[in-house]
Design a protein around this motif. Structure first.
Motif, short mmCIF file in Angstrom:
data_model
loop_
_atom_site.label_atom_id
_atom_site.label_comp_id
_atom_site.label_asym_id
_atom_site.label_seq_id
_atom_site.Cartn_x
_atom_site.Cartn_y
_atom_site.Cartn_z
N LEU A 19 11.19 58.55 -17.66
CA LEU A 19 10.32 57.45 -18.08
C LEU A 19 11.04 56.51 -19.03
O LEU A 19 11.72 56.95 -19.97
CB LEU A 19 9.09 58.01 -18.82
CG LEU A 19 8.22 56.98 -19.56
CD1 LEU A 19 7.45 56.12 -18.57
CD2 LEU A 19 7.26 57.69 -20.52
N THR A 20 10.90 55.22 -18.77
CA THR A 20 11.29 54.19 -19.74
C THR A 20 10.18 53.16 -19.82
O THR A 20 9.72 52.68 -18.78
CB THR A 20 12.58 53.45 -19.31
OG1 THR A 20 13.66 54.36 -19.23
CG2 THR A 20 12.93 52.37 -20.33
N ILE A 21 9.74 52.87 -21.02
CA ILE A 21 8.80 51.78 -21.26
C ILE A 21 9.48 50.82 -22.23
O ILE A 21 9.83 51.19 -23.34
CB ILE A 21 7.46 52.25 -21.84
CG1 ILE A 21 6.80 53.26 -20.91
CG2 ILE A 21 6.54 51.05 -22.07
CD1 ILE A 21 5.49 53.83 -21.45
N ASN A 22 9.68 49.59 -21.78
CA ASN A 22 10.41 48.62 -22.59
C ASN A 22 9.53 47.98 -23.65
O ASN A 22 8.35 47.70 -23.41
CB ASN A 22 10.99 47.53 -21.70
CG ASN A 22 12.13 48.05 -20.84
OD1 ASN A 22 12.77 49.05 -21.16
ND2 ASN A 22 12.39 47.38 -19.73
N CYS A 23 10.12 47.74 -24.79
CA CYS A 23 9.43 47.08 -25.90
C CYS A 23 10.44 46.22 -26.66
O CYS A 23 11.50 46.71 -27.05
CB CYS A 23 8.83 48.12 -26.84
SG CYS A 23 8.17 47.43 -28.38
N THR A 24 10.11 44.96 -26.84
CA THR A 24 10.91 44.08 -27.68
C THR A 24 10.00 43.46 -28.72
O THR A 24 8.79 43.38 -28.53
CB THR A 24 11.61 42.98 -26.88
OG1 THR A 24 10.62 42.23 -26.16
CG2 THR A 24 12.61 43.55 -25.89
N TYR A 25 10.59 43.01 -29.80
CA TYR A 25 9.77 42.51 -30.89
C TYR A 25 10.36 41.25 -31.50
O TYR A 25 11.55 40.96 -31.36
CB TYR A 25 9.61 43.58 -31.98
CG TYR A 25 10.90 43.91 -32.70
CD1 TYR A 25 11.73 44.91 -32.24
CD2 TYR A 25 11.29 43.20 -33.84
CE1 TYR A 25 12.93 45.21 -32.88
CE2 TYR A 25 12.47 43.49 -34.49
CZ TYR A 25 13.30 44.49 -33.99
OH TYR A 25 14.47 44.77 -34.63
N THR A 26 9.51 40.53 -32.19
CA THR A 26 9.90 39.41 -33.03
C THR A 26 9.27 39.66 -34.39
O THR A 26 8.08 39.99 -34.47
CB THR A 26 9.37 38.08 -32.47
OG1 THR A 26 9.87 37.89 -31.15
CG2 THR A 26 9.81 36.91 -33.34
N ALA A 27 10.07 39.55 -35.43
CA ALA A 27 9.52 39.86 -36.75
C ALA A 27 10.23 39.08 -37.83
O ALA A 27 11.42 38.77 -37.71
CB ALA A 27 9.62 41.36 -37.04
N THR A 28 9.49 38.81 -38.88
CA THR A 28 10.11 38.26 -40.09
C THR A 28 10.49 39.46 -40.96
O THR A 28 9.74 40.43 -41.08
CB THR A 28 9.11 37.36 -40.83
OG1 THR A 28 7.91 38.10 -41.06
CG2 THR A 28 8.78 36.13 -40.01
N GLY A 29 11.66 39.39 -41.53
CA GLY A 29 12.08 40.50 -42.38
C GLY A 29 12.56 41.68 -41.56
O GLY A 29 13.05 41.54 -40.45
N TYR A 30 12.36 42.85 -42.12
CA TYR A 30 12.87 44.08 -41.51
C TYR A 30 11.70 45.02 -41.20
O TYR A 30 11.22 45.74 -42.07
CB TYR A 30 13.85 44.75 -42.47
CG TYR A 30 14.99 43.82 -42.83
CD1 TYR A 30 14.94 43.05 -43.98
CD2 TYR A 30 16.09 43.71 -41.99
CE1 TYR A 30 15.98 42.18 -44.30
CE2 TYR A 30 17.13 42.85 -42.29
CZ TYR A 30 17.07 42.08 -43.45
OH TYR A 30 18.09 41.22 -43.76
#
Lengths: 112, 114
Positions: A19-30
């Motif tokens: 199983l692979t479920i992809n997740c990407t994010y955009t964020a300010t800071g850490y």
């Protein structure tokens, strides 16, 4: 702003498949990154988390590595079971208040 | 069992009405969050309280309000209800309001507006 983009579902796998479920994010800071799982009729349960770059979260055979260079936190499991059938949510917490930003969820069905 | 208790589990009400959803956080948790889960919007953060004070606001409508009481339980008030308010409302709690803190979720209140 803060947001999470998650692989569209639904996903159907045979038992013991990878199983692979992809997740990407955009964020300010850490941000801190999380995977939550929701079984039918239940609330969300924490599956794993990572709080800084290159951290690997793991639990119940699931793993995800915090990749700052690709802003990703993909969920993997080497051999899924029928009992893994659920909806999986990727989430981030980036503010001092700890409010979570969730992806849209990926429904996983594992067939025997 | 996460330790977070939400009541009621199900609620059916008519448009224009007002309802109150209740949440008891895990013992010792000071921070309470409310989320709305709907098919078209996914999981949306509504509002957060920490030790009785409002800490952060998300996509909460003006028709909605919340508070956290001295015993740390929280209530979410939804008024002038519309069909589009039908959703699953989750409460979550955490010990701290720091960003790496796990949040524990209740089982949700399913609101149906007819």
């Amino acid at each position: 702003g803060n947001s999470v983009t998650q692989m569209e579902g639904p996903v159907t796998l045979s038992e013991e498949a990878f199983l692979t479920i992809n997740c990407t994010y955009t964020a300010t800071g850490y941000p801190s990154l999380f995977w939550y799982v929701q079984y039918p009729g239940e609330g969300l349960q924490l599956l794993l988390k990572a709080t800084k770059a290159d951290d690997k979260g793991s639990n119940k055979g699931f793993e995800a590595t915090y990749r700052k260079e690709t802003t990703s936190f993909h969920l993997e499991k080497g051999s899924v079971q029928v009992s893994d059938s659920a909806v999986y949510f990727c989430a981030l917490s980036a503010n001092t208040g700890n409010q979570f930003y969730f992806g849209t969820g990926t429904s996983l069905t594992v067939i025997p | 069992d996460s330790g977070v208790t939400q009541t009621p589990k199900h609620l059916i009400t008519a448009t224009g009405q007002r309802v109150t959803l209740r949440c008891s956080p895990r013992s010792g948790d000071l921070s309470v969050y409310w989320y709305q889960q709907s098919l078209d919007q996914g999981l949306q953060f509504l509002i957060q309280y920490y030790n009785g004070e409002e800490r952060a606001k998300g996509n909460i409508l003006e028709r909605f309000s919340a508070q956290q009481f001295p015993d740390l339980h929280s209530e979410l008030n939804l008024s002038s209800l519309e069909l589009g308010d039908s959703a699953l409302y989750f409460c979550a709690s955490s010990v701290r309001a720091a960003k790496n803190t796990e949040a524990f979720f209740g089982q949700g209140t399913r609101l149906t507006v007819v």
